[in-house]
Design an enzyme around this catalytic site. Sequence first.
Site, PDB file in Angstrom:
ATOM      1  N   HIS A   4     -29.627 -44.435  -6.795  1.00 14.21           N
ATOM      2  CA  HIS A   4     -29.956 -43.878  -5.254  1.00 14.21           C
ATOM      3  C   HIS A   4     -29.197 -44.574  -4.195  1.00 14.21           C
ATOM      4  O   HIS A   4     -29.481 -44.069  -3.166  1.00 14.21           O
ATOM      5  CB  HIS A   4     -31.336 -44.554  -5.133  1.00 14.21           C
ATOM      6  CG  HIS A   4     -32.468 -44.071  -6.140  1.00 14.21           C
ATOM      7  ND1 HIS A   4     -33.169 -43.169  -6.163  1.00 14.21           N
ATOM      8  CD2 HIS A   4     -33.414 -45.080  -6.741  1.00 14.21           C
ATOM      9  CE1 HIS A   4     -33.827 -43.138  -6.801  1.00 14.21           C
ATOM     10  NE2 HIS A   4     -34.293 -44.195  -7.365  1.00 14.21           N
ATOM     11  N   ASP A  64     -33.933 -40.325 -15.274  1.00 11.00           N
ATOM     12  CA  ASP A  64     -34.688 -41.504 -14.956  1.00 11.00           C
ATOM     13  C   ASP A  64     -36.083 -40.541 -13.949  1.00 11.00           C
ATOM     14  O   ASP A  64     -35.847 -39.491 -13.754  1.00 11.00           O
ATOM     15  CB  ASP A  64     -33.984 -42.138 -13.708  1.00 11.00           C
ATOM     16  CG  ASP A  64     -34.556 -43.307 -13.162  1.00 11.00           C
ATOM     17  OD1 ASP A  64     -34.361 -44.233 -13.624  1.00 11.00           O
ATOM     18  OD2 ASP A  64     -35.818 -43.216 -12.359  1.00 11.00           O
ATOM     19  N   HIS A 116     -37.402 -41.089 -11.361  1.00  8.22           N
ATOM     20  CA  HIS A 116     -37.058 -40.934  -9.931  1.00  8.22           C
ATOM     21  C   HIS A 116     -35.746 -40.070  -9.840  1.00  8.22           C
ATOM     22  O   HIS A 116     -34.812 -40.311 -10.716  1.00  8.22           O
ATOM     23  CB  HIS A 116     -36.768 -42.295  -9.196  1.00  8.22           C
ATOM     24  CG  HIS A 116     -38.038 -43.192  -9.361  1.00  8.22           C
ATOM     25  ND1 HIS A 116     -38.103 -44.132 -10.122  1.00  8.22           N
ATOM     26  CD2 HIS A 116     -39.096 -43.186  -8.661  1.00  8.22           C
ATOM     27  CE1 HIS A 116     -38.964 -44.740 -10.141  1.00  8.22           C
ATOM     28  NE2 HIS A 116     -39.745 -44.490  -9.401  1.00  8.22           N
ATOM     29  N   ASP A 170     -38.078 -45.380 -17.006  1.00  6.64           N
ATOM     30  CA  ASP A 170     -39.193 -45.373 -16.439  1.00  6.64           C
ATOM     31  C   ASP A 170     -40.025 -44.163 -16.384  1.00  6.64           C
ATOM     32  O   ASP A 170     -41.096 -44.177 -15.844  1.00  6.64           O
ATOM     33  CB  ASP A 170     -38.889 -45.764 -14.849  1.00  6.64           C
ATOM     34  CG  ASP A 170     -37.612 -44.916 -14.152  1.00  6.64           C
ATOM     35  OD1 ASP A 170     -37.329 -44.180 -15.100  1.00  6.64           O
ATOM     36  OD2 ASP A 170     -37.486 -45.513 -13.114  1.00  6.64           O
TER      37      ASP A 170
END
Length: 339
Positions: free
Chosen positions: A155, A192, A194, A276
């Site tokens: 990120h 991931d 995200h 995740d």
Amino acid sequence: MAGERRAAFTRREAIAGAGACLAFGARAATASTLLVTHPAALAHDMGPAHVERPERLRAILRALDDARFAGLMRAEAPIAAQEALLRAHSFEHLARLTKSAPSQGYVRIGPDVAMNGATHEATLRAAGGALAAVDAVMRGDAKNVFVAMRPPGHHATRDAPMGFCFLNNAAVAALHARAAHGASRVVIVDFDVHHGNGVQEIFWSDRNALYASTHQMPLYPGTGAVSETGAHNTIVNAPLARGDGGAQFREALASRILPRVDAFSPDLIILCAGFDAHLHDPLGGLRFVANDFRDVTLRVMEIAARRCKGRIVSLLEGGYRPEDLARSVAAHVGALMEA
């Protein structure tokens, strides 16, 4: 005096790193997978009960201490050189991280990012581990590498930390492969839950890097639509819906991600290995199980074997239920060891 201590510490790091590379070469004939980690990653803490906590890494390291992982080569992550970090980040961003590091307690440097006294070293070693991993696979000291470090990185943008991330380890690694080893084409595959907005931003206008991501959408950080393709059509997003599981993941890989990775013919594949998307993870809504992470690893390995001599660098990203994270990482690393 502080500068002298820092210089001495840097010299010790360089000596240790050189020794580790010699060890890799000595064992390359009998082992193909390297594990890179460092105790500093256990000291980074963003506050009591924070979901991105040291127990994540402790659980992973316990799992990888099992006898079936005895064949792993192991090395400690060095501190990243500023020169390498500046390929992906602005000088101002690096200076802010250095200046913000507290001597005690915690300091919040963004809405979802905080530092304690150990965070700065951990961030530098997380990026340094990614750099060492690239060196190992590009020199042939290991076929593939798993970097078990925190904080995560995908990120972080060129100029700012976000989403528990301070430095964009995948971007630092990819740009190092190009600058130090002549890797003209690098692929970053991100699974991931995200979307890796920072990786996408850094490589948006780079025709020689392909970023390919599966992720839940809508979900933090709000990027990752199919329509986001980059300036040179080198961004490939395959968003999944809440409740999707292994079947939908495999379809996205087969229809959108893997054909583009293969056609790009990379010199190196980097994985943003977030776990995740597991069905029990508290931050996502996908329904993967450990075998799904093994499966994607093997599929990417098939392309790597055909296109880039098996060279894969896998970087730990998310995964916030430690017991499921550990099982998922074990499945992933077990697959890497089959190279």
